[in-house]
Motif scaffolding. Structure first.
Motif, PDB file in Angstrom:
ATOM      1  N   SER A  32      -8.695  -7.644  14.543  1.00  0.00           N
ATOM      2  CA  SER A  32      -8.360  -7.489  15.961  1.00  0.00           C
ATOM      3  C   SER A  32      -7.495  -6.262  16.226  1.00  0.00           C
ATOM      4  O   SER A  32      -7.456  -5.765  17.341  1.00  0.00           O
ATOM      5  CB  SER A  32      -7.647  -8.731  16.477  1.00  0.00           C
ATOM      6  OG  SER A  32      -6.431  -8.920  15.794  1.00  0.00           O
ATOM      7  N   GLY A  39     -12.162  -6.899  21.045  1.00  0.00           N
ATOM      8  CA  GLY A  39     -11.714  -6.956  22.429  1.00  0.00           C
ATOM      9  C   GLY A  39     -10.220  -6.869  22.631  1.00  0.00           C
ATOM     10  O   GLY A  39      -9.745  -7.007  23.744  1.00  0.00           O
ATOM     11  N   ALA A  40      -9.449  -6.651  21.577  1.00  0.00           N
ATOM     12  CA  ALA A  40      -8.001  -6.574  21.723  1.00  0.00           C
ATOM     13  C   ALA A  40      -7.524  -5.147  21.937  1.00  0.00           C
ATOM     14  O   ALA A  40      -6.368  -4.929  22.260  1.00  0.00           O
ATOM     15  CB  ALA A  40      -7.317  -7.171  20.502  1.00  0.00           C
ATOM     16  N   GLN A  55      -4.075  -0.060  22.841  1.00  0.00           N
ATOM     17  CA  GLN A  55      -3.937  -1.485  23.150  1.00  0.00           C
ATOM     18  C   GLN A  55      -4.605  -1.769  24.485  1.00  0.00           C
ATOM     19  O   GLN A  55      -4.498  -0.988  25.426  1.00  0.00           O
ATOM     20  CB  GLN A  55      -2.466  -1.873  23.259  1.00  0.00           C
ATOM     21  CG  GLN A  55      -1.779  -2.207  21.948  1.00  0.00           C
ATOM     22  CD  GLN A  55      -2.456  -3.289  21.157  1.00  0.00           C
ATOM     23  OE1 GLN A  55      -3.136  -2.985  20.211  1.00  0.00           O
ATOM     24  NE2 GLN A  55      -2.274  -4.538  21.505  1.00  0.00           N
ATOM     25  N   ALA A  56      -5.305  -2.867  24.558  1.00  0.00           N
ATOM     26  CA  ALA A  56      -5.900  -3.301  25.818  1.00  0.00           C
ATOM     27  C   ALA A  56      -4.778  -3.741  26.750  1.00  0.00           C
ATOM     28  O   ALA A  56      -3.738  -4.210  26.294  1.00  0.00           O
ATOM     29  CB  ALA A  56      -6.866  -4.451  25.577  1.00  0.00           C
ATOM     30  N   PRO A  58      -2.507  -6.036  29.137  1.00  0.00           N
ATOM     31  CA  PRO A  58      -2.278  -7.488  29.058  1.00  0.00           C
ATOM     32  C   PRO A  58      -3.070  -8.207  30.146  1.00  0.00           C
ATOM     33  O   PRO A  58      -3.367  -7.628  31.185  1.00  0.00           O
ATOM     34  CB  PRO A  58      -0.768  -7.619  29.299  1.00  0.00           C
ATOM     35  CG  PRO A  58      -0.379  -6.376  30.027  1.00  0.00           C
ATOM     36  CD  PRO A  58      -1.331  -5.308  29.574  1.00  0.00           C
ATOM     37  N   PRO A  59      -3.406  -9.475  29.898  1.00  0.00           N
ATOM     38  CA  PRO A  59      -4.140 -10.234  30.922  1.00  0.00           C
ATOM     39  C   PRO A  59      -3.245 -10.444  32.140  1.00  0.00           C
ATOM     40  O   PRO A  59      -2.016 -10.436  32.025  1.00  0.00           O
ATOM     41  CB  PRO A  59      -4.463 -11.561  30.233  1.00  0.00           C
ATOM     42  CG  PRO A  59      -3.442 -11.689  29.162  1.00  0.00           C
ATOM     43  CD  PRO A  59      -3.099 -10.284  28.734  1.00  0.00           C
ATOM     44  N   PRO A  60      -3.841 -10.663  33.300  1.00  0.00           N
ATOM     45  CA  PRO A  60      -3.018 -10.895  34.490  1.00  0.00           C
ATOM     46  C   PRO A  60      -2.268 -12.216  34.354  1.00  0.00           C
ATOM     47  O   PRO A  60      -2.714 -13.117  33.654  1.00  0.00           O
ATOM     48  CB  PRO A  60      -4.038 -10.950  35.627  1.00  0.00           C
ATOM     49  CG  PRO A  60      -5.335 -11.302  34.975  1.00  0.00           C
ATOM     50  CD  PRO A  60      -5.272 -10.742  33.580  1.00  0.00           C
ATOM     51  N   PRO A  62      -0.952 -15.948  35.164  1.00  0.00           N
ATOM     52  CA  PRO A  62      -1.661 -17.076  35.789  1.00  0.00           C
ATOM     53  C   PRO A  62      -1.191 -17.248  37.225  1.00  0.00           C
ATOM     54  O   PRO A  62      -0.077 -16.856  37.569  1.00  0.00           O
ATOM     55  CB  PRO A  62      -1.256 -18.277  34.925  1.00  0.00           C
ATOM     56  CG  PRO A  62       0.023 -17.881  34.292  1.00  0.00           C
ATOM     57  CD  PRO A  62      -0.020 -16.382  34.137  1.00  0.00           C
TER      58      PRO A  62
END
Length: 143
Positions: A32, A39-40, A55-56, A58-60, A62
């Protein structure tokens, strides 16, 4: 890239090795961390250095939890108070947050009994509503 932990090159992490992105390791690097197929990370082409890993993002975060309804101090579905619905409680009531309902506490919208998930912040499915504190009435002003 030519990175290989013994299970295949990076392109194999796009499909058959995808479940092993976080466990396949060569030296100090996991798949990863090296293979964009996991996908990381993403690759970009630099004009001077060729391909570089980045680096991808960060996810949004919640979405916020809905506000809890009803009185969490009064909740009683016959299995214990709201404090017994924490995931760490030995009663395991947290497994029944959506099922356990207090027939005495009704939704103002539907009129249906409220579940622990709707009343108890301990279920981690609603956000506690601050309870108003009563303050003494101000003394009348004297003339």
């Amino acid at each position: 890239t030519t990175w290989d932990a013994g299970w295949g090159l990076c392109p194999t992490y796009a499909d058959e090795n995808k479940p092993f992105c976080l466990s396949d390791k060569k030296g100090d690097l996991f798949a990863s961390q090296v293979c964009f197929e996991c996908g990381a990370c993403a690759t970009t082409k630099s004009a001077t250095a060729g391909w570089e890993l980045q680096q991808a993002p960060p996810p949004p975060p919640p979405p916020p939890l809905p506000k809890c309804e009803g009185d969490s101090e009064a909740f009683d579905a016959s299995w214990g108070p709201c404090s017994s619905y924490t995931p760490s409680d030995p009663s395991k009531n947290s497994l029944y947050c959506d099922h356990d309902k207090d027939k005495g506490l009704k939704s103002l919208v539907t009129g249906e009994p409220l579940s622990a998930a709707e009343v108890c912040p301990e279920c981690l499915k609603c956000d506690a509503v601050p309870q108003p504190t009563s303050q003494p009435a101000p003394a009348p002003e004297s003339r």
